[in-house]
Design a protein around this motif. Sequence first.
Motif, mmCIF file in Angstrom:
data_model
loop_
_atom_site.group_PDB
_atom_site.id
_atom_site.type_symbol
_atom_site.label_atom_id
_atom_site.label_comp_id
_atom_site.label_asym_id
_atom_site.label_seq_id
_atom_site.Cartn_x
_atom_site.Cartn_y
_atom_site.Cartn_z
ATOM 1 N N ARG A 26 -22.008 -11.891 14.267
ATOM 2 C CA ARG A 26 -21.556 -11.294 13.002
ATOM 3 C C ARG A 26 -20.977 -12.415 12.146
ATOM 4 N NH1 ARG A 26 -16.309 -8.908 11.409
ATOM 5 N NH2 ARG A 26 -16.706 -7.699 9.511
ATOM 6 N N PHE A 27 -21.480 -12.538 10.912
ATOM 7 C CA PHE A 27 -21.001 -13.554 9.995
ATOM 8 C C PHE A 27 -20.041 -12.930 8.977
ATOM 9 C CE2 PHE A 27 -25.053 -15.550 11.281
ATOM 10 C CZ PHE A 27 -24.584 -16.820 11.624
ATOM 11 N N ILE A 28 -18.879 -13.545 8.801
ATOM 12 C CA ILE A 28 -17.973 -13.221 7.702
ATOM 13 C C ILE A 28 -18.057 -14.387 6.729
ATOM 14 C CG2 ILE A 28 -15.618 -12.666 7.005
ATOM 15 C CD1 ILE A 28 -15.094 -11.749 9.870
ATOM 16 N N VAL A 29 -18.561 -14.124 5.546
ATOM 17 C CA VAL A 29 -18.920 -15.188 4.606
ATOM 18 C C VAL A 29 -17.944 -15.198 3.442
ATOM 19 C CG1 VAL A 29 -20.763 -16.131 3.176
ATOM 20 C CG2 VAL A 29 -21.333 -14.851 5.254
ATOM 21 N N SER A 30 -17.481 -16.377 3.083
ATOM 22 C CA SER A 30 -16.588 -16.517 1.942
ATOM 23 C C SER A 30 -17.264 -16.001 0.680
ATOM 24 C CB SER A 30 -16.211 -17.991 1.767
ATOM 25 O OG SER A 30 -15.425 -18.168 0.608
ATOM 26 N N GLU A 31 -16.517 -15.242 -0.117
ATOM 27 C CA GLU A 31 -17.092 -14.598 -1.293
ATOM 28 C C GLU A 31 -17.621 -15.592 -2.317
ATOM 29 O OE1 GLU A 31 -14.033 -12.176 -2.957
ATOM 30 O OE2 GLU A 31 -12.831 -13.872 -3.682
ATOM 31 N N ASP A 32 -17.175 -16.842 -2.276
ATOM 32 C CA ASP A 32 -17.702 -17.832 -3.213
ATOM 33 C C ASP A 32 -19.150 -18.194 -2.900
ATOM 34 O OD1 ASP A 32 -16.766 -19.168 -0.878
ATOM 35 O OD2 ASP A 32 -16.873 -21.075 -1.941
ATOM 36 N N LEU A 33 -19.661 -17.768 -1.740
ATOM 37 C CA LEU A 33 -21.064 -17.973 -1.386
ATOM 38 C C LEU A 33 -21.912 -16.743 -1.692
ATOM 39 C CD1 LEU A 33 -20.512 -19.735 2.053
ATOM 40 C CD2 LEU A 33 -21.266 -20.819 -0.074
ATOM 41 N N GLY A 34 -21.290 -15.736 -2.336
ATOM 42 C CA GLY A 34 -22.030 -14.521 -2.657
ATOM 43 C C GLY A 34 -21.417 -13.761 -3.806
ATOM 44 N N ARG A 35 -21.238 -14.422 -4.929
ATOM 45 C CA ARG A 35 -20.586 -13.780 -6.069
ATOM 46 C C ARG A 35 -21.502 -12.782 -6.774
ATOM 47 N NH1 ARG A 35 -15.738 -15.881 -6.727
ATOM 48 N NH2 ARG A 35 -15.296 -18.038 -6.089
ATOM 49 N N THR A 36 -22.804 -12.963 -6.649
ATOM 50 C CA THR A 36 -23.761 -12.040 -7.249
ATOM 51 C C THR A 36 -24.689 -11.511 -6.165
ATOM 52 O OG1 THR A 36 -25.434 -13.723 -7.701
ATOM 53 C CG2 THR A 36 -23.724 -13.408 -9.372
ATOM 54 N N ALA A 37 -25.398 -10.428 -6.492
ATOM 55 C CA ALA A 37 -26.342 -9.860 -5.526
ATOM 56 C C ALA A 37 -27.415 -10.879 -5.158
ATOM 57 C CB ALA A 37 -26.973 -8.589 -6.098
ATOM 58 N N ALA A 38 -27.871 -11.638 -6.138
ATOM 59 C CA ALA A 38 -28.905 -12.642 -5.871
ATOM 60 C C ALA A 38 -28.374 -13.745 -4.956
ATOM 61 C CB ALA A 38 -29.397 -13.238 -7.187
ATOM 62 N N GLN A 39 -27.123 -14.171 -5.206
ATOM 63 C CA GLN A 39 -26.541 -15.212 -4.370
ATOM 64 C C GLN A 39 -26.322 -14.708 -2.949
ATOM 65 O OE1 GLN A 39 -22.731 -16.736 -5.675
ATOM 66 N NE2 GLN A 39 -23.032 -18.698 -4.636
ATOM 67 N N GLN A 40 -25.925 -13.453 -2.819
ATOM 68 C CA GLN A 40 -25.748 -12.882 -1.487
ATOM 69 C C GLN A 40 -27.083 -12.830 -0.739
ATOM 70 O OE1 GLN A 40 -23.679 -9.129 -1.459
ATOM 71 N NE2 GLN A 40 -21.846 -9.969 -2.436
ATOM 72 N N GLN A 41 -28.122 -12.474 -1.440
ATOM 73 C CA GLN A 41 -29.446 -12.416 -0.817
ATOM 74 C C GLN A 41 -29.875 -13.804 -0.335
ATOM 75 O OE1 GLN A 41 -32.493 -10.734 -3.310
ATOM 76 N NE2 GLN A 41 -34.080 -10.886 -1.742
ATOM 77 N N THR A 42 -29.630 -14.810 -1.164
ATOM 78 C CA THR A 42 -29.975 -16.178 -0.779
ATOM 79 C C THR A 42 -29.170 -16.635 0.422
ATOM 80 O OG1 THR A 42 -30.584 -16.745 -3.053
ATOM 81 C CG2 THR A 42 -30.040 -18.563 -1.576
ATOM 82 N N THR A 43 -27.883 -16.311 0.426
ATOM 83 C CA THR A 43 -27.025 -16.687 1.554
ATOM 84 C C THR A 43 -27.480 -16.018 2.837
ATOM 85 O OG1 THR A 43 -25.120 -17.089 0.120
ATOM 86 C CG2 THR A 43 -24.667 -16.628 2.443
#
Length: 279
Positions: A26-43
């Motif tokens: 399970r990954f808990i990812v810093s929100e600065d790596l997923g500020r938008t839906a597109a960025q979250q998808q890429t991450t």
Amino acid sequence: MNWRNITFVLALCSSAGTWAETIDIRFIVSEDLGRTAAQQQTTRATLQKYVAELNGYYRNSEVELNAEIVQVEFARIVAVDDVQIIDDMAHERNGFEVMFQKAHEYGADYTVAMVGKLLVFGKPGCGRAYAVNQSVEAISSTRKAFAVVNFVCGAHTLAHELGHLMGLNHGALVAQCRHDKTNTSAITPYANGYAEGNCDGKPQLGEFGDIMVGGGMREINGANKNELRIFSNPRIHDERCGNNKTCGDTASGDAARALNENAHFYASHEKHVAQTPNY
């Protein structure tokens, strides 16, 4: 057998899916790596890539493990210091609330914080595990199965920090170079990384280190050169593994053996959840 043939044969074994224990992450990812839906998808896609690479390291090392992602969650992780983040995870605060309950809910054997900035000893660094777990009780405990990784450092650091949680340490040459015998304190005497070379910090012919040697390559050749993406295994022979072309040592550098001996414990922290992963 050359490296390419080893990889091909092991890939066939893995595709059969008949021998590998599954570890769920399970990954808990810093929100600065997923500020938008597109960025979250890429991450998320990048994390999938990292786990695929991790599984490649296991196959190429003759390790009977296979990693899967069970959940990716974006959270506000406030700390950047590695020790502080590990402490926040242990105490379930500052972005890691109910972390262990969620590990149970999703069947996560390991929880990994992925951050965009990480300081190790006050300098930019790649990762830290909760501990080098040195007993069956420790490697079996969900409460001792978490780490923080700098997102840009990728699959190699993920493999290294998980290795610590599984009872592996850096190895004898790192201990020699750092004048610190704790670098060989592992779940067994052979559950260590393996390297060949000296401690002058300069690249030389025949020097190499494996995944668990990690940052110790700086003391060996100065620039992480010849760091192989395998776990030590003296049964693997390859031209890149020093003058003897042997990728480990039976007594002091056989991490693959240790991983295989304890695979069941790594995979049984939490019950595997047979459902569509939530990521």
